[in-house]
Design an enzyme around this catalytic site. Structure first.
Site, PDB file in Angstrom:
ATOM      1  N   ALA A 196      36.807  78.530 -84.306  1.00  0.00           N
ATOM      2  CA  ALA A 196      37.098  77.164 -83.840  1.00  0.00           C
ATOM      3  C   ALA A 196      35.845  76.338 -83.538  1.00  0.00           C
ATOM      4  O   ALA A 196      35.638  75.262 -84.135  1.00  0.00           O
ATOM      5  CB  ALA A 196      38.001  77.217 -82.611  1.00  0.00           C
ATOM      6  N   ALA A 197      35.014  76.809 -82.626  1.00  0.00           N
ATOM      7  CA  ALA A 197      33.866  76.000 -82.218  1.00  0.00           C
ATOM      8  C   ALA A 197      32.851  75.863 -83.347  1.00  0.00           C
ATOM      9  O   ALA A 197      32.379  74.757 -83.643  1.00  0.00           O
ATOM     10  CB  ALA A 197      33.203  76.617 -80.979  1.00  0.00           C
ATOM     11  N   GLU A 214      29.122  84.643 -90.131  1.00  0.00           N
ATOM     12  CA  GLU A 214      30.344  85.130 -89.476  1.00  0.00           C
ATOM     13  C   GLU A 214      30.456  86.623 -89.732  1.00  0.00           C
ATOM     14  O   GLU A 214      30.447  87.060 -90.871  1.00  0.00           O
ATOM     15  CB  GLU A 214      31.549  84.373 -90.043  1.00  0.00           C
ATOM     16  CG  GLU A 214      32.901  84.974 -89.751  1.00  0.00           C
ATOM     17  CD  GLU A 214      33.202  85.147 -88.255  1.00  0.00           C
ATOM     18  OE1 GLU A 214      32.918  84.213 -87.475  1.00  0.00           O
ATOM     19  OE2 GLU A 214      33.686  86.242 -87.879  1.00  0.00           O
ATOM     20  N   SER A 252      37.903  80.004 -89.156  1.00  0.00           N
ATOM     21  CA  SER A 252      38.874  78.981 -88.729  1.00  0.00           C
ATOM     22  C   SER A 252      40.322  79.427 -88.734  1.00  0.00           C
ATOM     23  O   SER A 252      41.136  78.884 -89.473  1.00  0.00           O
ATOM     24  CB  SER A 252      38.762  77.750 -89.642  1.00  0.00           C
ATOM     25  OG  SER A 252      37.824  76.875 -89.117  1.00  0.00           O
ATOM     26  N   CYS A 285      45.513  81.960 -81.190  1.00  0.00           N
ATOM     27  CA  CYS A 285      46.701  81.787 -80.349  1.00  0.00           C
ATOM     28  C   CYS A 285      47.985  82.088 -81.109  1.00  0.00           C
ATOM     29  O   CYS A 285      49.037  82.271 -80.507  1.00  0.00           O
ATOM     30  CB  CYS A 285      46.779  80.357 -79.830  1.00  0.00           C
ATOM     31  SG  CYS A 285      45.285  79.832 -79.022  1.00  0.00           S
ATOM     32  N   LYS A 292      62.706  71.911 -57.280  1.00  0.00           N
ATOM     33  CA  LYS A 292      63.454  72.409 -58.434  1.00  0.00           C
ATOM     34  C   LYS A 292      64.426  71.330 -58.854  1.00  0.00           C
ATOM     35  O   LYS A 292      65.206  70.850 -58.035  1.00  0.00           O
ATOM     36  CB  LYS A 292      64.193  73.690 -58.057  1.00  0.00           C
ATOM     37  CG  LYS A 292      64.854  74.380 -59.239  1.00  0.00           C
ATOM     38  CD  LYS A 292      65.432  75.730 -58.844  1.00  0.00           C
ATOM     39  CE  LYS A 292      66.219  76.318 -60.013  1.00  0.00           C
ATOM     40  NZ  LYS A 292      66.831  77.607 -59.666  1.00  0.00           N
ATOM     41  N   TYR A 338      61.434  57.326 -69.190  1.00  0.00           N
ATOM     42  CA  TYR A 338      62.732  57.871 -68.799  1.00  0.00           C
ATOM     43  C   TYR A 338      63.812  57.451 -69.772  1.00  0.00           C
ATOM     44  O   TYR A 338      63.950  56.278 -70.110  1.00  0.00           O
ATOM     45  CB  TYR A 338      63.142  57.410 -67.400  1.00  0.00           C
ATOM     46  CG  TYR A 338      64.622  57.526 -67.147  1.00  0.00           C
ATOM     47  CD1 TYR A 338      65.231  58.785 -67.117  1.00  0.00           C
ATOM     48  CD2 TYR A 338      65.431  56.409 -66.998  1.00  0.00           C
ATOM     49  CE1 TYR A 338      66.605  58.905 -66.938  1.00  0.00           C
ATOM     50  CE2 TYR A 338      66.804  56.521 -66.808  1.00  0.00           C
ATOM     51  CZ  TYR A 338      67.388  57.777 -66.786  1.00  0.00           C
ATOM     52  OH  TYR A 338      68.741  57.890 -66.614  1.00  0.00           O
ATOM     53  N   ARG A 374      56.678  63.010 -54.381  1.00  0.00           N
ATOM     54  CA  ARG A 374      57.363  62.394 -53.226  1.00  0.00           C
ATOM     55  C   ARG A 374      57.505  63.395 -52.082  1.00  0.00           C
ATOM     56  O   ARG A 374      57.494  63.011 -50.917  1.00  0.00           O
ATOM     57  CB  ARG A 374      58.736  61.860 -53.651  1.00  0.00           C
ATOM     58  CG  ARG A 374      58.634  60.617 -54.528  1.00  0.00           C
ATOM     59  CD  ARG A 374      59.991  60.132 -54.974  1.00  0.00           C
ATOM     60  NE  ARG A 374      60.793  59.685 -53.839  1.00  0.00           N
ATOM     61  CZ  ARG A 374      62.083  59.363 -53.928  1.00  0.00           C
ATOM     62  NH1 ARG A 374      62.710  59.431 -55.099  1.00  0.00           N
ATOM     63  NH2 ARG A 374      62.750  58.971 -52.869  1.00  0.00           N
TER      64      ARG A 374
END
Lengths: 459, 459
Positions: free
Chosen positions: B21-22, B43, B49, B53, B372, B437, B453
């Protein structure tokens, strides 16, 4: 708007006009803060605290019982929260000098008066109905509260319409079009602009038009409507400059207007599109009078200008802020960035910030980038397409808006941009965000960041 | 770390150690900016590449062809991008003075040397393997690159193991546990902490433990492992203080460590947990030497301290920044906020920011709120549960972190908090956000706002 002082927000009688999202959010907040406060809610219909947004799903048969859309009934508010909610009570006049409202009681057919120390106007919005020929015919429906949803369902059951024309292609029009195709009706949609959903730029709206055609909705775009054809008091057709579409039912989806006639008649200041002007505390131009929800204006955080956007999220937030202030606390509604989301069958649609036509009106020097990629890692099962359009300001690099159309998992990404707009982030800031990645959720560069990588080249 | 000047970033020969990747993000960026630049990628494996995951999904049979995990092959890089990628070439020494690397060629069994003007170390990470008895037995696997995934799959096919023990309950351990239950194996998991996934607080980790039990994984929590039981060179059991679990296959999920031995031997400065120290440009302590990806450290934007977090998103971003700077541009990696996401069957798990044990170590005065609620409007079909835990600083009200466990649509909400953390928002700012929403996507208050909240009452 002038800053108006309130004599005593934390005490005295509160009267709230309107018992849906904003009104009942405020009432509940006041009750939580002040268990003994005298709170009267006057609601003209029979319902309180229901989900307007759920009505299309009820009509489409995805939700069987209309009661499921009711969050809390008037009885619940009375019994559990000790809030005096009176349904079937329509306020017909506000007397600012005397601090009284005149109330028409539907069942008793009498007019009474109620005095207030603090008044909250939460009268919502109504579907926009242009004054055209045939407007009053049976079979023409706007979506305006739970009662209208029940009326539509009864009409569908009793009259078995076959040809339905939806006039206007905004969120409600499209969600209703989908609902009616679920019922296997012939659904046509007439829309004045070149693509449906004109809160998107036309290139993105075209993807939604395509999705609608995919579920069988016949689209008549760039076609205004002129009148309704009526026979024996019932609608039979929708007349456009090009044709007359046969219709035994019509749904109006032309947007909404604030229900601000009471406020206007009382001399309270109105703002954009007739919405009630408020400050960040949800106070109107008049002492001891507040407004919240679909009848009130909001500050647009990107433009700094007031706007009228009627959405349930905004109504809930404004109601909470109004309730906080009325009960003597310090609440502040910081405004909106223009976020909205919808789902048309499998296709998710979202937008936030400003679109091209708004930026052109403002004279902003902007650039756009549109990318098409996948909602998940390409190799992961169920990965679908997602198109992201980003808008940013040349020079400063500031983000200005975004639009997303895609399959499952696409749309909620708009919240990243809504948050970034609020924080006044640049496209480069967006690229640098530590967003979540795993194959079931995203490609390794989140689509919004892929779009930002394209956008930055043009800013 | 001292600021080191580079003589000539935009010209000369670039050598990149590591082609995943990097490394390949950097190589591709340099090639886009400098079509004629001399770029050599060394490599040690046969692959470039690919998606690390994705390996659990390949092993679990959700992805049939291992090639689907390869984004671009060495041939593609050579032919389409004119990048000299040499696989089977392992760098065994860096000579900083001479600006040369020593290379072991696997097939030719010879050692050669290559000189560089700019060197990028992108050597990745390796699974952490504690030095315990039996460590070298056949049947014990760490997840380390595509080859290890192929090895595991071949072992599963050829040896038909029945009892698999996963040692360690981090992301890779859990994703592998799920993959192996898909293959109908008996899967046990041993974890030292009281709940799996100790990047979550235990109360949230408990929800994930429960989900794992639900798919049939036997959990042995608060139980370290001491050794492997081995017969005839093959693993037969995992020994804990409490018991010996029969095992004909073991998966190591104890986290990873930076592959920084080359850098360390050359005298390049290391940082947290042995990761290579870098500045925001991805430059190491040595002129003309850069590092990116799983071998490099990152700045944590919440603590302001360097951390080592090995994730594909970070590797891609760091590679892009390194490539930008090596090609003479101005790139800056702003750091991370600790975002991660995973899916264990139907349960989505996400986290960002700091967790309680980190805040306790820092001595931060914090509060938490856990709520929840539902992923969608309660009445909308397919609505599932979502639990959100928010952490904030008392006094300032600043957000410090969040953890989410829930059903479909739950986890990607973590990006809202990741963005809010980056913008240094308070809980009150979060409540004020104009998030999207509609009933198919969210309750009218987004769950992260409902949590805010609750949190605000405690700050």
């Amino acid at each position: 708007m002038a800053n108006v002082s309130n004599t005593s927000t934390g005490k005295g009688r509160v009267v709230i006009i309107g018992g849906n999202a904003a009104g009942m959010s405020a009432a509940s907040k006041i009750r939580r803060e002040q268990p003994e406060r005298d709170i009267l809610v006057l609601e003209k219909t029979a319902y309180t605290s229901y989900s307007n947004c759920g009505i299309p799903y009820f009509i489409g048969g995805m939700i069987k019982e209309v009661d499921r859309l009711v969050v809390r009934s008037p009885e619940e508010f009375r019994e559990k929260y000790n809030i005096d909610v009176r349904t079937g009570h329509e306020v017909i006049e506000i007397d600012l000098g005397a601090q009284r409202v005149k109330v028409q009681e539907r069942e008793a057919a009498r007019v009474t008066e109620e005095s207030y120390d603090q008044l909250l106007i939460a009268t919502g919005a109504r579907p926009f109905c242009p004054q055209v020929e045939g407007m009053d015919a049976a079979g023409i429906f706007g979506l305006s509260g739970l009662a209208s949803g029940i009326n539509i369902q009864e009409f569908l059951t009793n009259k078995s319409p076959q040809n339905v024309v939806v006039v206007g292609g905004g969120y409600i029009g499209l969600e209703m079009a989908e609902a009616l195709t679920r019922l296997k009706l012939n659904v046509s949609l007439v829309q004045k602009s070149p693509e449906v959903m004109d809160t998107l730029d036309p290139d993105m709206g075209a993807l939604v038009s395509q999705a609608l055609r995919g579920i069988g909705v016949k689209l008549f775009l760039s076609e205004g409507f002129e009148a309704f054809e009526v026979k024996e008091g019932r609608v039979t057709g929708v007349v456009t400059p090009e044709r007359t579409l046969p219709a035994d039912m019509v749904i109006l989806g032309l947007g909404v207007r604030a229900n601000s006639h009471l406020a206007k008649a009382a001399g309270i200041e109105l703002g954009p599109r007739g919405a009630i002007s408020v400050d960040g505390r949800m106070q109107t131009s008049t002492a001891n009078v507040w407004a919240a929800g679909d009848c009130a204006a909001s500050l647009h955080r990107v433009t700094g200008q007031p706007v009228h956007i009627a959405l349930g999220t905004i109504a809930n937030k404004q109601g909470l802020v109004a309730g906080t202030n009325i009960s003597g606390g310090q609440g502040w509604f910081p405004g909106v960035v223009g976020t909205a989301v919808s789902k048309i069958c499998a296709v998710e649609v979202a937008r936030t910030g400003l679109q091209e036509k708004e930026l052109q009106q403002l004279g902003t020097d902007y650039a756009t980038a549109t990318i098409k990629t996948r909602t998940r890692a390409g190799y992961y099962p169920g990965s679908g397409t997602i198109t992201v359009k980003l808008l940013g300001e040349k020079g400063s690099g500031l983000l200005l808006g975004a639009q997303i159309v895609g399959m499952e998992g696409a749309a909620k990404r708009i919240d990243i941009i809504a948050t970034a707009l609020t924080a006044e982030m640049t496209a480069e800031d967006l690229i640098g965000l530590d967003l979540s990645y795993a194959p079931p959720f995203s490609p390794v560069w989140d689509p919004v960041q892929t779009a930002a990588r394209q956008l930055i080249k043009k800013l």
